[in-house]
Enzyme design. Sequence first.
Site, PDB file in Angstrom:
ATOM      1  N   ARG A   7      42.770  41.828  30.864  1.00 21.54           N
ATOM      2  CA  ARG A   7      43.457  43.070  31.211  1.00 21.54           C
ATOM      3  C   ARG A   7      43.027  43.540  32.581  1.00 21.54           C
ATOM      4  O   ARG A   7      41.856  43.457  32.947  1.00 21.54           O
ATOM      5  CB  ARG A   7      43.124  44.169  30.192  1.00 21.54           C
ATOM      6  CG  ARG A   7      43.848  45.482  30.472  1.00 21.54           C
ATOM      7  CD  ARG A   7      43.320  46.615  29.624  1.00 21.54           C
ATOM      8  NE  ARG A   7      41.906  46.883  29.829  1.00 21.54           N
ATOM      9  CZ  ARG A   7      41.387  47.517  30.876  1.00 21.54           C
ATOM     10  NH1 ARG A   7      42.164  47.933  31.847  1.00 21.54           N
ATOM     11  NH2 ARG A   7      40.087  47.720  30.962  1.00 21.54           N
ATOM     12  N   VAL A   8      44.007  44.005  33.353  1.00 23.80           N
ATOM     13  CA  VAL A   8      43.743  44.720  34.596  1.00 23.80           C
ATOM     14  C   VAL A   8      44.472  46.049  34.500  1.00 23.80           C
ATOM     15  O   VAL A   8      45.410  46.204  33.718  1.00 23.80           O
ATOM     16  CB  VAL A   8      44.183  43.934  35.859  1.00 23.80           C
ATOM     17  CG1 VAL A   8      43.285  42.728  36.083  1.00 23.80           C
ATOM     18  CG2 VAL A   8      45.642  43.519  35.782  1.00 23.80           C
ATOM     19  N   SER A   9      44.038  47.019  35.307  1.00 24.65           N
ATOM     20  CA  SER A   9      44.565  48.379  35.176  1.00 24.65           C
ATOM     21  C   SER A   9      45.895  48.614  35.884  1.00 24.65           C
ATOM     22  O   SER A   9      46.668  49.463  35.471  1.00 24.65           O
ATOM     23  CB  SER A   9      43.540  49.384  35.701  1.00 24.65           C
ATOM     24  OG  SER A   9      42.379  49.313  34.916  1.00 24.65           O
ATOM     25  N   THR A  10      46.148  47.900  36.957  1.00 25.07           N
ATOM     26  CA  THR A  10      47.378  48.154  37.717  1.00 25.07           C
ATOM     27  C   THR A  10      48.164  46.874  37.939  1.00 25.07           C
ATOM     28  O   THR A  10      47.621  45.770  37.872  1.00 25.07           O
ATOM     29  CB  THR A  10      47.073  48.776  39.094  1.00 25.07           C
ATOM     30  OG1 THR A  10      46.378  47.813  39.890  1.00 25.07           O
ATOM     31  CG2 THR A  10      46.244  50.038  38.966  1.00 25.07           C
ATOM     32  N   GLN A  13      46.834  44.404  40.652  1.00 21.45           N
ATOM     33  CA  GLN A  13      45.633  43.602  40.420  1.00 21.45           C
ATOM     34  C   GLN A  13      46.002  42.252  39.810  1.00 21.45           C
ATOM     35  O   GLN A  13      47.005  42.109  39.125  1.00 21.45           O
ATOM     36  CB  GLN A  13      44.665  44.351  39.496  1.00 21.45           C
ATOM     37  CG  GLN A  13      44.070  45.586  40.145  1.00 21.45           C
ATOM     38  CD  GLN A  13      43.202  46.375  39.180  1.00 21.45           C
ATOM     39  OE1 GLN A  13      43.596  46.624  38.056  1.00 21.45           O
ATOM     40  NE2 GLN A  13      42.024  46.756  39.642  1.00 21.45           N
TER      41      GLN A  13
END
Length: 188
Positions: A7-10, A13
């Site tokens: 998982r990445v936040s944006t 990314q």
Amino acid sequence: MKIGYARVSTQEQSLDLQMDALQQAGCEKVYSEKISGMKDDRPKLLELIDYAREGDVLVVYKLDRLGRSTKKLIELTEELEKRGIELVSIRDSIDTTSAVGKAMFRMLAVLSEMERDLISERTRAGLESARARGRRGGRPKKDSKDVDKAIKLYHTNQYSVREIEEITGVSKATLYREINSRKITMSS
């Protein structure tokens, strides 16, 4: 079966670093998403948890990929443990498939629970101390004259509730609560 979660936040990314590490760790299936770790509703993580079976191993690059708060992380790992799903965090060197990894993770859970208990104790002690000094929590009660005036204005049907709030300073919730409680009192 080893199942990976990345998982990445944006959207900007990249998941590449995590995906490479998960494949090197031997993950047969990988779920990935681009969403904030603060959000409780992470569809791919929920899908992974639903898919995983007893004996499977959930592999993440780092624990913070599963959740940002200790509380959420502990809740998730308790759910995994209940279902017989192990957890491996590559960068944090946590592996609940081993006795040492399980013990380490349980120690983190115990410390987290102790932290919650201490916060609760301090809150209770603070409230008791305030009560001993004659202070009570909650909102201050509205002056009954203001409430009576608000109810009279309401019954004239000349003012909107918003106007009554502005004139008297009595909130909409307080106005309706008092109107309803007085109806009940009158009908009893």
